[in-house]
Scaffold this motif. Sequence first.
Motif, PDB file in Angstrom:
ATOM      1  N   GLU A 190       0.862  -1.074  -0.037  1.00  0.00           N
ATOM      2  CA  GLU A 190      -0.154  -0.006   0.045  1.00  0.00           C
ATOM      3  C   GLU A 190       0.736   1.212  -0.167  1.00  0.00           C
ATOM      4  O   GLU A 190       0.420   2.307  -0.526  1.00  0.00           O
ATOM      5  N   ALA A 191       2.068   1.324   0.632  1.00  0.00           N
ATOM      6  CA  ALA A 191       2.917   2.387   0.798  1.00  0.00           C
ATOM      7  C   ALA A 191       3.486   2.642  -0.585  1.00  0.00           C
ATOM      8  O   ALA A 191       3.545   3.585  -1.318  1.00  0.00           O
ATOM      9  N   ILE A 192       3.869   1.399  -1.426  1.00  0.00           N
ATOM     10  CA  ILE A 192       4.415   1.669  -2.767  1.00  0.00           C
ATOM     11  C   ILE A 192       3.367   2.132  -3.613  1.00  0.00           C
ATOM     12  O   ILE A 192       3.581   3.092  -4.551  1.00  0.00           O
ATOM     13  N   GLU A 193       2.018   1.541  -3.523  1.00  0.00           N
ATOM     14  CA  GLU A 193       0.831   2.186  -4.190  1.00  0.00           C
ATOM     15  C   GLU A 193       0.751   3.634  -4.331  1.00  0.00           C
ATOM     16  O   GLU A 193       0.469   4.137  -5.177  1.00  0.00           O
ATOM     17  N   ALA A 194       0.897   4.209  -3.008  1.00  0.00           N
ATOM     18  CA  ALA A 194       0.451   5.541  -2.654  1.00  0.00           C
ATOM     19  C   ALA A 194       1.793   6.338  -3.282  1.00  0.00           C
ATOM     20  O   ALA A 194       1.609   7.511  -3.718  1.00  0.00           O
ATOM     21  N   SER A 195       2.955   5.970  -3.299  1.00  0.00           N
ATOM     22  CA  SER A 195       4.220   6.385  -3.968  1.00  0.00           C
ATOM     23  C   SER A 195       3.907   6.649  -5.497  1.00  0.00           C
ATOM     24  O   SER A 195       4.125   7.448  -5.867  1.00  0.00           O
ATOM     25  N   MET A 196       3.297   5.519  -5.941  1.00  0.00           N
ATOM     26  CA  MET A 196       3.266   5.768  -7.461  1.00  0.00           C
ATOM     27  C   MET A 196       2.379   6.602  -7.669  1.00  0.00           C
ATOM     28  O   MET A 196       2.381   7.221  -8.827  1.00  0.00           O
ATOM     29  N   LYS A 197       1.400   6.836  -6.848  1.00  0.00           N
ATOM     30  CA  LYS A 197       0.188   7.863  -7.237  1.00  0.00           C
ATOM     31  C   LYS A 197       0.814   9.049  -7.081  1.00  0.00           C
ATOM     32  O   LYS A 197       0.511  10.089  -7.948  1.00  0.00           O
ATOM     33  N   ILE A 198       1.669   9.395  -6.060  1.00  0.00           N
ATOM     34  CA  ILE A 198       2.609  10.904  -6.054  1.00  0.00           C
ATOM     35  C   ILE A 198       3.307  11.001  -7.494  1.00  0.00           C
ATOM     36  O   ILE A 198       3.341  12.217  -8.011  1.00  0.00           O
ATOM     37  N   PHE A 199       3.771  10.077  -7.912  1.00  0.00           N
ATOM     38  CA  PHE A 199       4.550  10.151  -9.181  1.00  0.00           C
ATOM     39  C   PHE A 199       3.573  10.429 -10.432  1.00  0.00           C
ATOM     40  O   PHE A 199       4.040  10.690 -11.543  1.00  0.00           O
ATOM     41  N   GLY A 200       2.125  10.661 -10.250  1.00  0.00           N
ATOM     42  CA  GLY A 200       1.231  10.659 -11.459  1.00  0.00           C
ATOM     43  C   GLY A 200       1.630   9.568 -12.560  1.00  0.00           C
ATOM     44  O   GLY A 200       1.627   8.481 -12.301  1.00  0.00           O
ATOM     45  N   ASN A 201       1.751  10.086 -13.853  1.00  0.00           N
ATOM     46  CA  ASN A 201       1.774   9.124 -14.809  1.00  0.00           C
ATOM     47  C   ASN A 201       3.235   8.334 -14.694  1.00  0.00           C
ATOM     48  O   ASN A 201       3.126   7.162 -15.281  1.00  0.00           O
ATOM     49  N   LEU A 202       4.348   9.027 -14.118  1.00  0.00           N
ATOM     50  CA  LEU A 202       5.360   8.234 -14.288  1.00  0.00           C
ATOM     51  C   LEU A 202       5.570   7.396 -13.188  1.00  0.00           C
ATOM     52  O   LEU A 202       6.163   6.129 -13.116  1.00  0.00           O
ATOM     53  N   GLY A 203       4.332   7.090 -12.184  1.00  0.00           N
ATOM     54  CA  GLY A 203       4.359   6.139 -11.335  1.00  0.00           C
ATOM     55  C   GLY A 203       3.945   4.823 -11.898  1.00  0.00           C
ATOM     56  O   GLY A 203       4.304   3.839 -11.527  1.00  0.00           O
ATOM     57  N   TYR A 204       3.267   4.855 -13.143  1.00  0.00           N
ATOM     58  CA  TYR A 204       2.733   3.885 -13.874  1.00  0.00           C
ATOM     59  C   TYR A 204       3.847   3.390 -15.164  1.00  0.00           C
ATOM     60  O   TYR A 204       3.687   2.473 -15.439  1.00  0.00           O
ATOM     61  N   SER A 205       4.940   4.286 -15.190  1.00  0.00           N
ATOM     62  CA  SER A 205       5.756   3.949 -16.307  1.00  0.00           C
ATOM     63  C   SER A 205       6.603   2.750 -15.927  1.00  0.00           C
ATOM     64  O   SER A 205       7.222   2.746 -14.856  1.00  0.00           O
ATOM     65  N   ALA A 206       7.130   2.066 -16.809  1.00  0.00           N
ATOM     66  CA  ALA A 206       7.865   0.696 -16.603  1.00  0.00           C
ATOM     67  C   ALA A 206       9.339   1.313 -16.559  1.00  0.00           C
ATOM     68  O   ALA A 206      10.284   0.620 -16.112  1.00  0.00           O
ATOM     69  N   GLU A 207       9.495   2.774 -16.897  1.00  0.00           N
ATOM     70  CA  GLU A 207      10.989   3.030 -16.609  1.00  0.00           C
ATOM     71  C   GLU A 207      11.231   3.736 -15.138  1.00  0.00           C
ATOM     72  O   GLU A 207      12.388   3.595 -15.090  1.00  0.00           O
TER      73      GLU A 207
END
Length: 384
Positions: free
Chosen positions: A328-345
């Motif tokens: 859940e913490a990683i998911e919240a961090s992904m959200k803060i990164f916006g589209n970059l949180g979803y990026s495979a890069e």
Amino acid sequence: MLDFSLSEEHEDFRKVLKEFSDRELLPNYLANSATTEFPFATLKKMGDLGVLGIGFPERFGGTGEDDPVLLGLATETLAYGDVNLASAPIQVGLVGAQLLHGSDEVQQAYLPRVIAGEINLAIALTEPGSGSDASALRTTATRVPGGWRLSGEKTAISWALSATAALVYAREPGSSRSKGVSCFLVDLASEGVSVRHMRGMGCLVLGWGSINLDSVFVPDSHLVGEEGRGFQVAMNKFDFSRAALGLMCLGAAQQSLEEAAVYATQRETFGKPLSEYQGVTFPLAEHATYVEGARWVCYRALWLRGEGKSHTSLASMGKWWGPLVAKEAIEASMKIFGNLGYSAEFPLQQRFRDVMAYLTADGTAEIQKTIISREIIARGTVSL
Ligand SMILES: Cc1cc2nc3c(=O)[nH]c(=O)nc-3n(C[C@H](O)[C@H](O)[C@H](O)COP(=O)(O)OP(=O)(O)OC[C@H]3O[C@@H](n4cnc5c(N)ncnc54)[C@H](O)[C@@H]3O)c2cc1C
């Protein structure tokens, strides 16, 4: 007296591992996670640092003294860089602790090499028809002159693709449940062994797979522990690995939250950095709180183990809660990164997929809660 501080020795080791994690693991995490080619050169460096020998006798290249807290600290710190490779000390800890019940021949042949990071060993317990209910396993070990012949299928086995050998649990034909189950060290190059890759949503580098055994000959010397008591030995060892796996996932979560905190100061929206918005910073604060709470559950379990005290409930708490809090913490961090949180890069999505493994591997949340609640009911109190 309560004391949550690390010893100077622990603190020094943590600094060395953090430097290694930042320099060697983190920059290569995405590349290593994209392949089943196991990076033995990196494992060897971990061996050189002494991280694979924690608690093992010095004659095999280990640190000598049993120190479960140090093991937890090691895996948590390595997971900042690479949550997959960070599981190596736990795997060696689990396999090695069982090999210490094996013959001199097996110990000499495998322990120094696995502690040095030269080879991997797998643990093959799960079968297509038995996971949580591990004692329902069907693989058989039939007595023959000079040893046994093993037949059956093991599934969902981490390290299967890169391991030289595996601890295999098999039963005497006609026995049932935990009775009659023995543990064997099976060389995976033996005639009759076939290994097949199973593709998971993460942990690719851990070479997840199935191991088929078709009348595989295993010599007497490769029985590990007492005949018919392999199951008891295996179950006893899982206590420490559960707390350590919790810490490993939490290490990956801490790295993710730290990356998100830095990004929040850099990314601007509506003329201000994200760090000016409580909608962004409060989730950071909340998940940092959960992570800190879960860490101490795990460390207390490991500390109790080091003191020789009962720690089964706490280890199970760390195992079901740690990976969940981390995910859940990683998911919240992904959200803060916006589209970059979803990026495979970026590593966040990779960590999310890798950490998901530990919601199931080494015992699901439901099994951990069964263990915890059984103890609560037997003791008549929730206080530990
Ligand atoms: C990434 C990964 C790595 C793994 N590595 C290894 C390995 O190296 N070696 C190895 O031997 N195994 C390994 N496993 C297998 C793992 O230990 C099993 O998947 C796990 O124990 C669950 O067993 P199962 O998958 O058969 O699920 P099942 O036992 O069939 O359970 C299915 C679901 O039912 C729930 N459930 C089952 N019984 C109960 C109950 N009594 N009460 C409530 N809920 C229940 C479970 O919690 C789960 O949600 C790995 C698994 C994964 C995902």
